[in-house]
Write an enzyme that holds these catalytic residues in place. Structure first.
Site, PDB file in Angstrom:
ATOM      1  N   SER A  50      -0.110  81.215 104.040  1.00 36.20           N
ATOM      2  CA  SER A  50      -1.231  81.936 104.662  1.00 36.20           C
ATOM      3  C   SER A  50      -1.310  81.680 106.164  1.00 36.20           C
ATOM      4  O   SER A  50      -1.198  80.533 106.619  1.00 36.20           O
ATOM      5  CB  SER A  50      -2.542  81.517 104.012  1.00 36.20           C
ATOM      6  OG  SER A  50      -3.615  82.027 104.765  1.00 36.20           O
ATOM      7  N   GLN A  85      -8.040  89.842  93.483  1.00 35.95           N
ATOM      8  CA  GLN A  85      -8.734  88.736  92.813  1.00 35.95           C
ATOM      9  C   GLN A  85      -8.250  88.504  91.380  1.00 35.95           C
ATOM     10  O   GLN A  85      -8.097  87.360  90.952  1.00 35.95           O
ATOM     11  CB  GLN A  85     -10.244  88.968  92.827  1.00 35.95           C
ATOM     12  CG  GLN A  85     -10.832  88.824  94.233  1.00 35.95           C
ATOM     13  CD  GLN A  85     -12.338  88.962  94.274  1.00 35.95           C
ATOM     14  OE1 GLN A  85     -12.985  89.034  93.224  1.00 35.95           O
ATOM     15  NE2 GLN A  85     -12.909  88.987  95.463  1.00 35.95           N
ATOM     16  N   HIS A 107     -19.104  89.664  95.544  1.00 35.97           N
ATOM     17  CA  HIS A 107     -19.199  91.083  95.157  1.00 35.97           C
ATOM     18  C   HIS A 107     -18.868  91.136  93.666  1.00 35.97           C
ATOM     19  O   HIS A 107     -18.036  90.373  93.184  1.00 35.97           O
ATOM     20  CB  HIS A 107     -18.230  91.919  95.988  1.00 35.97           C
ATOM     21  CG  HIS A 107     -18.175  93.375  95.623  1.00 35.97           C
ATOM     22  ND1 HIS A 107     -19.313  94.113  95.327  1.00 35.97           N
ATOM     23  CD2 HIS A 107     -17.136  94.238  95.496  1.00 35.97           C
ATOM     24  CE1 HIS A 107     -18.952  95.362  95.038  1.00 35.97           C
ATOM     25  NE2 HIS A 107     -17.635  95.451  95.127  1.00 35.97           N
ATOM     26  N   GLY A 133     -18.809  88.877 107.626  1.00 40.03           N
ATOM     27  CA  GLY A 133     -18.631  87.440 107.796  1.00 40.03           C
ATOM     28  C   GLY A 133     -18.911  86.932 109.205  1.00 40.03           C
ATOM     29  O   GLY A 133     -19.538  85.886 109.368  1.00 40.03           O
TER      30      GLY A 133
END
Ligand code: NAD
Ligand code: MG
Ligand code: MG
Ligand code: MG
Ligand code: MG
Ligand code: MG
Length: 329
Positions: A50, A85, A107, A133
């Site tokens: 990442s 997800q 969410h 955010g």
């Protein structure tokens, strides 16, 4: 509707817990940093490759590979894009959930549409700041907070509500006020709002107004200013004072013209079509379509993005915005 404030939430609930925030994007960085500064024991879970790994470490957070973070976390908040997800949950999170843990969302899509089916022995709830955010982070550093929604889907511990409110306090939500909803309500209203009003409705309104002016022979630059650029001023007025506040601030001519013509643009038939869009959200047709679109590699989304990029309003807008130094690139 009951609103929960600082006094209704106790951060001590999280005292001996570790919160694993999975993802360090828009919501992820804000939740992790706000919780950290609220004294909560936070770790961040990311993919090994990442690009956010360094950012999170430089901000003073402990970072682990997603499955390791999920194993260490008593609370696991999933803050990666909704369409990824399910896969990340099944591969890295589910195998690391233990009885008494809590699984959190910002969410409801994946829970409400059964993409993620959590085990019964954990708490499942949502804490969703009602803002992007960067705002959740900035407002927190200024000593205030962004209002949050919370929803309990599964209360295995019997204390899920206290934990949810403590989490909301940690991100700053109880400074502004926290409201209770359900996964169903949050998911369905979110999808409807972005489709019919915020993203879909507003964009088509702007583009169609632009086309009408240009087709009538007016200069595209002038049409851009009138139909797109000025929308921000109007939306800011609505945001601050509602529709009436906006109408108070504009000229009487704009007010009269708006009242008398707006209802001709958006009429009973528009409302019928909006109800239709809501039905597709409620009966799962939209979710089904969007999940398939992802499985097929987003062919329609890519086509629609390309079509929009070729629209005259995008071309003229790019030129005009380059004249506006104050707009962040
Ligand atoms: P985002 O696109 O900003 O998050 C991207 C982050 O997810 C990346 O930084 C990366 O760390 C991580 N990531 C991406 N792909 C991944 C993968 N395959 N595996 C592991 N990590 C991966 O996402 P966001 O907008 O912050 O949304 C996160 C959640 O918050 C979503 O459920 C969204 O609906 C919800 N939400 C977002 C907003 C908002 O304003 N953006 C507001 C309310 C709720
Ligand atoms: Mg765990
Ligand atoms: Mg929304
Ligand atoms: Mg949304
Ligand atoms: Mg004008
Ligand atoms: Mg006026």
């Amino acid at each position: 509707m009951k609103t929960y404030y600082n006094g209704d939430a106790d951060l001590d609930v999280l005292k001996d817990k570790t919160v694993a925030v999975i993802g360090y994007g828009s919501q992820g960085h804000a939740h992790a940093l706000n919780l950290h500064e609220s004294g909560v024991n936070v770790i961040v879970g990311l993919r090994e490759d990442s690009s956010s790994w360094n950012d999170a470490e430089e901000a003073g957070l402990k970072v682990y590979e997603t499955s390791e973070a999920a194993a260490k976390g008593d609370l696991v908040m999933i803050l990666i894009p909704d369409q990824f997800q399910k896969a990340v949950y099944e591969e890295s999170i589910e195998p690391n959930l233990e009885e008494g843990n809590a699984l959190l969302f910002a969410h409801g899509f994946n829970i409400h549409f059964d993409q993620i089916v959590p085990p019964e022995n954990i708490d499942v709830f949502m804490v969703a700041p009602k803002g992007p955010g960067h705002l959740v982070r900035r407002v927190f550093t200024e000593g205030s907070g962004v209002p949050c929604l919370f929803a309990i889907y599964q209360d295995a511990s019997g204390t899920a509500k206290d934990t949810a409110l403590a989490y909301a306090k940690g991100v700053g939500g109880t400074r502004a006020g926290v409201l209770e909803t359900t996964f169903k309500e949050e998911t369905e209203t979110d999808l409807f709002g972005e489709q019919a009003v915020l993203c879909g409705g507003a964009s088509e309104l702007v583009a169609t107004g632009f086309e009408v002016l240009v087709e009538a022979g007016y200069q595209p630059e002038i049409a851009y200013f009138e139909c797109l650029h000025e929308l921000k001023l109007i939306v800011d007025l609505m945001y601050e004072g509602g529709i009436a506040g906006m109408y108070y601030s504009v000229s009487d001519t704009a007010e009269y013209g708006g009242f008398s013509r707006g209802t001709r643009v958006i009429d009973k038939d528009t409302k019928k079509r909006m109800k239709n869009i809501l039905e597709e959200v409620q009966n799962g047709d939209f979710a089904h379509e969007w999940i398939n679109e992802n499985k097929e590699g987003l062919p329609n989304l890519k086509k629609m993005r390309k079509d929009l990029s070729e629209h005259q309003i995008e071309k003229v807008g790019k030129e005009l915005r380059s004249m506006m130094d104050w707009i962040e690139k």
